[in-house]
Scaffold this motif. Structure first.
Motif, PDB file in Angstrom:
ATOM      1  N   GLU A 206      48.423  40.014  56.842  1.00 45.45           N
ATOM      2  CA  GLU A 206      47.696  39.902  55.546  1.00 45.45           C
ATOM      3  C   GLU A 206      47.589  41.307  54.527  1.00 45.45           C
ATOM      4  N   THR A 211      48.076  39.492  51.004  1.00 40.49           N
ATOM      5  CA  THR A 211      47.094  38.300  50.750  1.00 40.49           C
ATOM      6  C   THR A 211      45.644  38.751  50.895  1.00 40.49           C
ATOM      7  N   GLU A 213      44.136  41.180  49.786  1.00 37.69           N
ATOM      8  CA  GLU A 213      43.347  41.757  48.436  1.00 37.69           C
ATOM      9  C   GLU A 213      42.425  40.516  48.021  1.00 37.69           C
ATOM     10  N   GLN A 214      43.122  39.189  47.774  1.00 42.17           N
ATOM     11  CA  GLN A 214      42.568  38.143  47.183  1.00 42.17           C
ATOM     12  C   GLN A 214      41.568  37.578  48.235  1.00 42.17           C
ATOM     13  N   LEU A 215      41.942  37.442  49.437  1.00 48.27           N
ATOM     14  CA  LEU A 215      41.116  36.885  50.321  1.00 48.27           C
ATOM     15  C   LEU A 215      39.578  37.891  50.426  1.00 48.27           C
ATOM     16  N   ALA A 216      39.795  38.977  50.198  1.00 50.26           N
ATOM     17  CA  ALA A 216      38.665  40.091  50.256  1.00 50.26           C
ATOM     18  C   ALA A 216      37.811  39.597  49.140  1.00 50.26           C
ATOM     19  N   SER A 217      38.347  39.353  47.832  1.00 48.58           N
ATOM     20  CA  SER A 217      37.385  39.037  46.963  1.00 48.58           C
ATOM     21  C   SER A 217      36.578  38.016  46.825  1.00 48.58           C
ATOM     22  N   THR A 218      36.800  36.954  47.900  1.00 52.77           N
ATOM     23  CA  THR A 218      36.023  35.755  48.085  1.00 52.77           C
ATOM     24  C   THR A 218      34.769  35.824  48.992  1.00 52.77           C
ATOM     25  N   PRO A 219      33.919  34.953  48.960  1.00 51.65           N
ATOM     26  CA  PRO A 219      32.694  35.235  49.775  1.00 51.65           C
ATOM     27  C   PRO A 219      32.912  35.069  51.076  1.00 51.65           C
ATOM     28  N   ALA A 220      34.168  35.019  51.682  1.00 53.64           N
ATOM     29  CA  ALA A 220      34.281  34.965  53.290  1.00 53.64           C
ATOM     30  C   ALA A 220      34.024  36.361  53.909  1.00 53.64           C
ATOM     31  N   LYS A 373      36.644  45.042  54.340  1.00 50.02           N
ATOM     32  CA  LYS A 373      37.003  44.060  53.329  1.00 50.02           C
ATOM     33  C   LYS A 373      37.215  44.775  51.954  1.00 50.02           C
TER      34      LYS A 373
ATOM     35  N   ALA B  52      35.914  43.613  41.225  1.00 47.42           N
ATOM     36  CA  ALA B  52      36.329  42.156  42.241  1.00 47.42           C
ATOM     37  C   ALA B  52      35.510  42.631  43.522  1.00 47.42           C
ATOM     38  N   VAL B  54      36.583  44.757  45.787  1.00 49.84           N
ATOM     39  CA  VAL B  54      37.454  44.937  46.769  1.00 49.84           C
ATOM     40  C   VAL B  54      37.763  46.460  47.058  1.00 49.84           C
ATOM     41  N   ARG B  77      30.373  37.674  44.573  1.00 51.35           N
ATOM     42  CA  ARG B  77      31.637  37.113  44.887  1.00 51.35           C
ATOM     43  C   ARG B  77      31.888  35.575  44.503  1.00 51.35           C
ATOM     44  N   TYR B  82      39.217  36.519  41.349  1.00 49.64           N
ATOM     45  CA  TYR B  82      40.176  37.642  41.137  1.00 49.64           C
ATOM     46  C   TYR B  82      41.476  37.482  41.360  1.00 49.64           C
ATOM     47  N   PRO B  84      44.834  39.347  41.919  1.00 49.17           N
ATOM     48  CA  PRO B  84      45.411  40.652  41.925  1.00 49.17           C
ATOM     49  C   PRO B  84      46.953  40.602  41.282  1.00 49.17           C
ATOM     50  N   GLY B  88      48.834  36.910  45.719  1.00 48.60           N
ATOM     51  CA  GLY B  88      47.938  37.151  46.796  1.00 48.60           C
ATOM     52  C   GLY B  88      47.784  36.062  47.639  1.00 48.60           C
ATOM     53  N   LEU B  89      48.512  34.951  47.465  1.00 43.48           N
ATOM     54  CA  LEU B  89      48.243  33.685  48.278  1.00 43.48           C
ATOM     55  C   LEU B  89      49.415  33.648  49.197  1.00 43.48           C
ATOM     56  N   TYR B  90      49.102  32.699  50.122  1.00 42.60           N
ATOM     57  CA  TYR B  90      50.055  32.389  51.461  1.00 42.60           C
ATOM     58  C   TYR B  90      51.280  31.716  51.155  1.00 42.60           C
ATOM     59  N   TYR B 102      41.187  27.720  49.263  1.00 41.88           N
ATOM     60  CA  TYR B 102      40.370  28.389  48.466  1.00 41.88           C
ATOM     61  C   TYR B 102      39.064  27.724  48.238  1.00 41.88           C
ATOM     62  N   TYR B 106      35.238  28.762  49.048  1.00 44.91           N
ATOM     63  CA  TYR B 106      34.087  28.861  48.044  1.00 44.91           C
ATOM     64  C   TYR B 106      33.244  27.598  48.173  1.00 44.91           C
TER      65      TYR B 106
END
Lengths: 376, 310
Positions: A206, A211, A213-220, A373, B52, B54, B77, B82, B84, B88-90, B102, B106
């Motif tokens: 990751e 990936t 960076e974007q995952l880290a910005s989510t509420p997870a 994160k 964001a 991070v 959050r 955000y 980047p 940043g996706l898979y 996603y 959320y």
């Protein structure tokens, strides 16, 4: 909508995502499903401590029926195979040096004469000490064969009750098959390595692919991410252990005397710890290459050398013995051997279970702590 | 959707000896389109990463929708999204799998998903590609997928790091159509960009250089604040024309904008006088005329002014 607390939805979403990625990555699939069986077969056939059919060279300088019957006694034992007949003593050293024979039996001239004169005859056994293990075993067999031979000569048909009759019975592994020891141990070594390697890839990937960076910005949360990532691998690990154990029983004829439930319980605890360790390494390393290499070194060597798998822990120097307490495979291998060979249950294995609960907790704690994160 | 305001107070980030962002302070109203403009290394990405959540600020804080990103990131959050700069996706997940991942993160209610997906597919034209792996999409489609994933939970605040960088013109237009729609719905958008035409579309723009805000205002006010007038000159040898212009006393600045030289001059200097000077120096001038100053003119002047002070 609050971002607090652990959300099962998010945890399972991470697991599902991880599973899809794993399924589409041939390298991970091979690591997860092919490598364990391959390692079991490879190590299972390659590693054996059983010493059979030792190559024996014979230098019979006596050439009598007595000397020939001693040689026959060696051959009849099943432990020695006569591969070479020597003519002169100087050839003996060469035979061992060249590796043609692992041992040389030297019967000096006058052997039969000494025997019949009841003077006490001497024979010489030369052993290849380069393989100390085999040499020790060969010595033991040879000693027993000569002992038996001389008793027959002394008694010559008469029977005498020995003062002490030692009746030795080996428990749990009556035929002393080393494979029975190796296979349950191998399961531990293989799973330690595979589990740590598999998860070592997951977080480093990751970071490497951007990936995170974007995952880290989510509420997870990091707990959701770490647990979510572990879940599919625990399932795969349990499946691997089951397949490996079944293969051990079917292919190598290893007994399975204990409870499957206890076996799987210990396995889950061990896997969570090993997988957590992988996540820890992965989160600390941040590149897949470094992570897999560190994971391999940190798991394979200790699991092989310091777990009691290859070397008896009690015969190690005190410092190394101390270190073995930190090697989780030590507890798991004790447990797998206990369940498979001895059929022991919780009354004995609770110690191992307690250590593995500790290991699992430590693995998870380390994984979630080191995994921040945050980028950079 | 209200409450999407952003208040940045003394936001600072140091990397060792380097200060990437220096006491940044500004406010963005809910529903505003706010641009961060500046050269590479100006601190745009670092700023957006801190907003964001991070990247931890070394000092200062930012309130997004009234919540502190430094102290209560868990509350920030869910209301932001955000995107980047780097995709940043898979790449090994399909378009649809990425979107539902996603949506799960959320916790978008299942009942609402079909309608939202339909709308996002309509926006992005990604509908026909739902089952394609994200890694097999073109650059522009990847960015549209990124934006779609960012919008699946209807954030109040969108943080976009150079969302149109390296994207083909058609996809760029699509992306802006989506953004315009979002802003119309009251979403706050903070984006960084290297394109001046995009900066022009913003309600307000912050010019960043070396971690500092050089200027912050509406594009019109920034242009109006430029001292002097701008003359655009097309010459056969633009580079030589610039060098000659730089020797003239009335010229404040001469810079190349592609094949055109922009000369910032005092108000009283006409285009014709520059043409005469250049011809006298042996440069063939094809065209010379006064133009409206662009944000780029403002930007170059500000950055250069900063360097002159240093």
């Amino acid at each position: 909508m609050s971002g607090m607390g652990i959300s099962l939805t998010r945890l399972l979403a991470v697991s599902r995502k991880e599973w899809i990625q794993l399924r589409r990555d041939p390298r991970s699939m091979a690591l997860a499903f092919v490598l364990p069986l391959l390692m079991l077969l490879l190590f299972g056939y390659a590693i054996t401590w059983d010493v059979r059919e030792l190559d024996l060279a014979v230098l019979d300088q006596d050439g009598t029926s007595a000397s020939r019957s001693l040689v026959e006694a060696f051959e009849a034992s099943g432990y020695f195979t006569v591969v070479e007949r020597l003519e002169a003593y100087r050839e003996a050293d060469a035979a061992v040096g060249a590796g043609d024979a692992a041992s040389v039996l030297v019967i000096p001239p006058g052997f039969a004469a000494d025997l019949s004169a009841r003077r006490g005859a001497a024979v010489q056994l030369l052993l290849d000490g380069a393989d100390a293990n085999s040499a020790t075993i060969a010595f033991g067999f040879a000693d027993a064969i000569v002992d038996g031979f001389s008793r027959r000569v002394v008694l010559e048909g008469r029977t005498v009750e020995p003062a002490i009759d030692a009746r030795i019975r080996t428990l749990y592994n009556p035929t002393l098959e080393s494979r029975n020891m190796i296979v349950p141990g191998l399961i531990g070594v293989i799973m330690m390595t595979i589990a740590a390697m598999l998860t070592a890839l997951t977080i480093a990937r990751e970071w490497e692919r951007g990936t995170m960076e974007q995952l880290a910005s989510t509420p997870a949360t990091r707990v959701e991410i770490v647990l979510g990532k572990l879940l599919p691998y625990v399932a795969i690990g349990v499946l691997d252990v089951a397949v490996t154990a079944v293969a051990g029983v079917l292919v190598f004829g290893v007994p399975f005397r204990g409870s499957v439930v206890i076996f799987l319980g210990q396995t889950v605890l061990f896997l969570v710890g090993a997988l957590g360790l992988g996540v820890f390494i992965s989160a600390a390393a941040k590149t897949q290459l470094v992570a897999t290499q560190v994971a391999l070194i940190a798991t394979l060597l200790p699991a092989m050398l310091l777990s009691g798998f290859l070397f008896e822990i009690r015969s190690m120097p005190p410092l190394l013995q101390g270190i073995t307490y930190l090697v989780p495979a030590r507890y798991y291998i004790t447990a797998t051997r206990g369940v498979m060979l001895k059929g022991v249950g919780p009354e004995t294995l609770w110690v191992q279970a307690a250590f593995m609960v500790g290991f699992a907790a430590l693995g998870l704690f380390a994984a979630t702590r080191v995994f921040r994160k945050e980028i950079a | 959707m209200t409450g999407g305001s952003v208040v940045v107070e003394g936001l600072t980030r140091r990397f060792g000896a380097l200060t990437a962002v220096r006491e940044l302070t500004f406010s963005v109203a809910a529903g505003e389109l706010f641009g961060l403009v500046g050269p590479d290394g100006a601190g745009k990405t670092t700023t957006l990463r801190m907003l964001a959540g991070v990247l931890r600020p070394s000092a200062g804080d930012a309130l997004l929708g009234g919540r502190s990103v430094a102290r209560e990131p868990d509350h920030v959050r869910p209301q932001i999204a955000y995107m980047p700069q780097r995709f940043g996706l898979y790449e090994d997940l399909t378009v649809r799998e990425n979107l539902s991942f996603y949506a799960d993160l959320y916790r978008v209610p299942r009942a609402e998903r079909p309608a939202r997906l339909e709308r996002l597919y309509a926006f992005s034209n990604l509908g026909p590609f739902q089952d394609r792996l994200a890694g097999k999409l073109s650059g522009g489609m990847k960015q549209k997928l990124s934006l779609s994933c960012a919008l699946i939970h209807r954030p109040a605040i969108l943080l976009l790091d150079e969302p149109t960088f390296g994207v083909d013109p058609i996809s760029r237009r699509d992306l802006w159509l989506i953004l315009t729609e979002m802003i119309a719905e009251g979403v706050t958008v903070i984006l960084s960009t290297a394109y001046m035409d995009e900066a022009e579309r913003c309600d307000r723009v912050a010019l960043l250089n070396e971690g500092l805000v050089l200027a912050l205002d509406t594009p019109a006010a920034l242009r109006a604040g430029l001292e002097g007038a701008v003359v655009a000159i097309r010459a056969e040898d633009a580079r030589r024309a610039r060098d000659v212009l730089r020797q003239l006393s009335d010229i404040r600045r001469a810079s190349l904008f592609g094949e055109t030289v922009h000369a910032v001059v005092a108000e009283w200097v006409g285009a014709d006088s520059l043409r005469r000077e250049l011809s006298a120096a042996g440069v063939r001038v094809l065209d010379a005329r006064r133009v409206e100053p662009s944000l780029e003119d403002v930007f170059i002047q500000r950055v250069a002014g900063e360097e002159a002070h240093a």
